[in-house]
Design a protein around this motif. Structure first.
Motif, PDB file in Angstrom:
ATOM      1  N   HIS A  28       0.928  -1.211  -0.011  1.00  0.00           N
ATOM      2  CA  HIS A  28      -0.003  -0.021  -0.096  1.00  0.00           C
ATOM      3  C   HIS A  28       0.982   1.179  -0.004  1.00  0.00           C
ATOM      4  N   ILE A  29       0.493   2.210  -0.386  1.00  0.00           N
ATOM      5  CA  ILE A  29       0.953   3.558  -0.479  1.00  0.00           C
ATOM      6  C   ILE A  29       0.570   4.747   0.274  1.00  0.00           C
ATOM      7  N   THR A  30       1.474   5.308   1.177  1.00  0.00           N
ATOM      8  CA  THR A  30       1.024   6.366   2.158  1.00  0.00           C
ATOM      9  C   THR A  30       1.823   7.641   1.845  1.00  0.00           C
ATOM     10  N   GLU A  31       1.374   8.744   2.571  1.00  0.00           N
ATOM     11  CA  GLU A  31       2.218   9.786   2.565  1.00  0.00           C
ATOM     12  C   GLU A  31       3.596   9.767   2.771  1.00  0.00           C
ATOM     13  N   ILE A  32       4.077   8.833   3.617  1.00  0.00           N
ATOM     14  CA  ILE A  32       5.438   8.481   3.839  1.00  0.00           C
ATOM     15  C   ILE A  32       6.170   8.046   2.645  1.00  0.00           C
ATOM     16  N   GLY A  33       5.504   7.145   2.023  1.00  0.00           N
ATOM     17  CA  GLY A  33       6.227   6.292   0.981  1.00  0.00           C
ATOM     18  C   GLY A  33       5.609   5.222   0.729  1.00  0.00           C
ATOM     19  N   ILE A  34       6.209   4.067   0.090  1.00  0.00           N
ATOM     20  CA  ILE A  34       5.560   2.850  -0.568  1.00  0.00           C
ATOM     21  C   ILE A  34       5.640   1.488   0.410  1.00  0.00           C
ATOM     22  N   ASN A  35       4.776   1.147   0.927  1.00  0.00           N
ATOM     23  CA  ASN A  35       4.950  -0.098   1.845  1.00  0.00           C
ATOM     24  C   ASN A  35       5.110  -1.355   0.989  1.00  0.00           C
ATOM     25  N   VAL A  36       6.072  -1.945   1.309  1.00  0.00           N
ATOM     26  CA  VAL A  36       6.545  -3.262   0.115  1.00  0.00           C
ATOM     27  C   VAL A  36       6.678  -4.469   0.978  1.00  0.00           C
ATOM     28  N   ILE A  37       6.266  -5.579   0.251  1.00  0.00           N
ATOM     29  CA  ILE A  37       6.732  -6.680   0.799  1.00  0.00           C
ATOM     30  C   ILE A  37       7.754  -7.385   0.293  1.00  0.00           C
ATOM     31  N   ILE A  38       8.737  -7.911   1.131  1.00  0.00           N
ATOM     32  CA  ILE A  38      10.053  -8.172   0.650  1.00  0.00           C
ATOM     33  C   ILE A  38      10.050  -9.785   0.465  1.00  0.00           C
TER      34      ILE A  38
ATOM     35  N   VAL B 152      11.082   7.696  -4.656  1.00  0.00           N
ATOM     36  CA  VAL B 152      10.162   7.126  -5.882  1.00  0.00           C
ATOM     37  C   VAL B 152       9.849   8.287  -6.902  1.00  0.00           C
ATOM     38  N   TYR B 153      10.374   7.760  -7.985  1.00  0.00           N
ATOM     39  CA  TYR B 153      10.546   8.567  -9.126  1.00  0.00           C
ATOM     40  C   TYR B 153       9.415   8.128 -10.223  1.00  0.00           C
ATOM     41  N   ASP B 154       8.541   6.996 -10.080  1.00  0.00           N
ATOM     42  CA  ASP B 154       7.746   6.720 -11.066  1.00  0.00           C
ATOM     43  C   ASP B 154       6.094   6.870 -10.340  1.00  0.00           C
ATOM     44  N   ASP B 155       5.472   7.686 -11.066  1.00  0.00           N
ATOM     45  CA  ASP B 155       4.031   8.027 -10.139  1.00  0.00           C
ATOM     46  C   ASP B 155       3.203   6.762 -10.763  1.00  0.00           C
ATOM     47  N   ALA B 156       3.488   6.062 -11.391  1.00  0.00           N
ATOM     48  CA  ALA B 156       2.587   4.960 -12.158  1.00  0.00           C
ATOM     49  C   ALA B 156       2.429   3.724 -11.099  1.00  0.00           C
ATOM     50  N   ILE B 157       3.372   3.757 -10.108  1.00  0.00           N
ATOM     51  CA  ILE B 157       3.470   2.520  -9.159  1.00  0.00           C
ATOM     52  C   ILE B 157       2.194   2.459  -8.610  1.00  0.00           C
ATOM     53  N   ARG B 158       1.673   1.178  -8.291  1.00  0.00           N
ATOM     54  CA  ARG B 158       0.174   0.901  -7.736  1.00  0.00           C
ATOM     55  C   ARG B 158       0.360  -0.266  -7.104  1.00  0.00           C
ATOM     56  N   THR B 159      -0.609  -0.347  -6.070  1.00  0.00           N
ATOM     57  CA  THR B 159      -0.722  -1.581  -5.172  1.00  0.00           C
ATOM     58  C   THR B 159      -0.852  -2.829  -6.051  1.00  0.00           C
TER      59      THR B 159
ATOM     60  N   LYS C 280      13.349  -3.098  11.253  1.00  0.00           N
ATOM     61  CA  LYS C 280      12.560  -2.298  10.153  1.00  0.00           C
ATOM     62  C   LYS C 280      13.571  -1.996   9.010  1.00  0.00           C
ATOM     63  N   ILE C 281      13.076  -2.146   7.815  1.00  0.00           N
ATOM     64  CA  ILE C 281      13.922  -1.976   6.474  1.00  0.00           C
ATOM     65  C   ILE C 281      13.481  -0.998   5.778  1.00  0.00           C
ATOM     66  N   ASP C 282      14.393  -0.237   5.279  1.00  0.00           N
ATOM     67  CA  ASP C 282      14.300   0.716   4.185  1.00  0.00           C
ATOM     68  C   ASP C 282      14.928   0.015   2.829  1.00  0.00           C
ATOM     69  N   VAL C 283      13.915   0.182   1.867  1.00  0.00           N
ATOM     70  CA  VAL C 283      14.363  -0.301   0.535  1.00  0.00           C
ATOM     71  C   VAL C 283      14.682   0.882  -0.296  1.00  0.00           C
ATOM     72  N   SER C 284      15.472   0.582  -1.481  1.00  0.00           N
ATOM     73  CA  SER C 284      15.729   1.546  -2.430  1.00  0.00           C
ATOM     74  C   SER C 284      15.346   0.656  -3.806  1.00  0.00           C
ATOM     75  N   LEU C 285      14.659   1.501  -4.739  1.00  0.00           N
ATOM     76  CA  LEU C 285      14.459   1.032  -6.092  1.00  0.00           C
ATOM     77  C   LEU C 285      15.559   0.965  -6.898  1.00  0.00           C
ATOM     78  N   GLN C 286      16.781   1.557  -6.636  1.00  0.00           N
ATOM     79  CA  GLN C 286      17.896   1.674  -7.305  1.00  0.00           C
ATOM     80  C   GLN C 286      19.051   1.249  -6.620  1.00  0.00           C
TER      81      GLN C 286
END
Length: 284
Positions: free
Chosen positions: A160-170, A183-190, A206-212
């Protein structure tokens, strides 16, 4: 052992009026757990003793049955599914089978509506011995004992997506967060699936994740991206060290920090020149 909710490779044991009976003669020589593959799924050509890979689930009478249909979700996995209808029992979702999968009201993170899609987890209800789904996905994830480490490349599902960022399942095991400013892609969805990298593991797990990719490994592909954009723009981009982060994000889908690293690398290699009005590709 035949696994409900998963693919099984089984042997054709006998042909009957209602379909083929499949089983595992090695593990179940007495045929106690033989499973029916109804006629409508029987292949045109087969021989007794052939092996078939089939999906096994529970039919309308909660009996194990085989099918060659391909489900949208497997046991103990996550997927984005659409609600077909809602009744007094719960929501029923299309998962690629003839019989829709139930999401009981108590397993809905918020009330589900017909026609909408939700991220769910498929599990076996021990009380009813039925396959059911749940949109309360956090209960199936744990960061108590991590199986990942900093810098590791991982599989991600957007929960899910919140004001803080994107919550992801790893890796379908742990919870993580990609901060909004990374996050530099506005098209990302649940429900979207993508690759990512473990950026930070905090003391509380708690884990911080990068897409790059992280660090210097990230410079080269982004430098190439800038070069490609320069070539497509006749050798000039109206961006430089002083550009607004949003302008960089809009044009290149990267952060200002990453952009500055990349153009620094390109400038050092004498591939670009940097001027007040932007960056120029050096003629080769």
């Amino acid at each position: 052992m035949i696994e409900i909710g998963k693919y099984n490779t089984l042997t054709i044991l006998r042909d009957t009026k209602v379909g083929l009976f499949l089983g595992n003669e090695t593990e179940d020589p007495e045929g106690i757990h033989d499973i029916l593959l109804p006629n409508k799924y029987v292949p045109n050509q087969f021989e007794i003793g052939d092996e078939l890979t089939v999906f096994v689930y529970l039919d309308h009478e909660e009996r194990p049955v085989a099918t060659t249909l391909e489900p949208y979700i497997l046991l103990n996995e996550f997927a984005l599914l659409r609600v077909n209808y809602v009744n007094q029992v719960g929501a029923f979702m299309d998962w690629g089978m003839e019989k829709d999968i139930l999401v009981p009201f108590k397993e809905q993170a918020r009330p589900m509506e017909k026609g909408k899609r939700y991220l769910v987890y498929l599990y076996m209800d021990e009380k009813t011995n039925r396959l059911v789904a749940s949109s309360k996905t956090n209960q199936f994830l744990s960061n108590d004992h991590l199986t990942v480490e900093k810098g590791e490349e991982v599989d991600l599902i957007v929960s899910h997506i919140t004001e803080i960022g994107i919550n992801v399942i790893i890796n379908e095991q742990h919870k993580g967060l990609v901060y909004k400013d990374e996050v530099y892609d506005d098209a990302i969805r649940t429900g979207d699936r993508m690759r990512g990298y473990i950026k930070t593991i905090r003391p509380d797990n708690k884990i911080d994740v990068s897409l790059q990719k992280l660090g210097y490994e990230n410079i080269e592909p982004n430098a190439q991206k800038i070069l490609d954009e320069l070539k497509a723009s006749r050798g000039f981009l109206r961006l430089n060290d002083n550009s607004h982060p949003e302008d960089i994000k809009t044009v290149l889908k990267m952060s200002k920090k990453t952009f500055k690293k990349a153009i620094g690398s390109l400038y050092k290699d004498q591939l670009i020149t940097i001027k007040d009005d932007g960056i120029y590709l050096v003629s080769q």
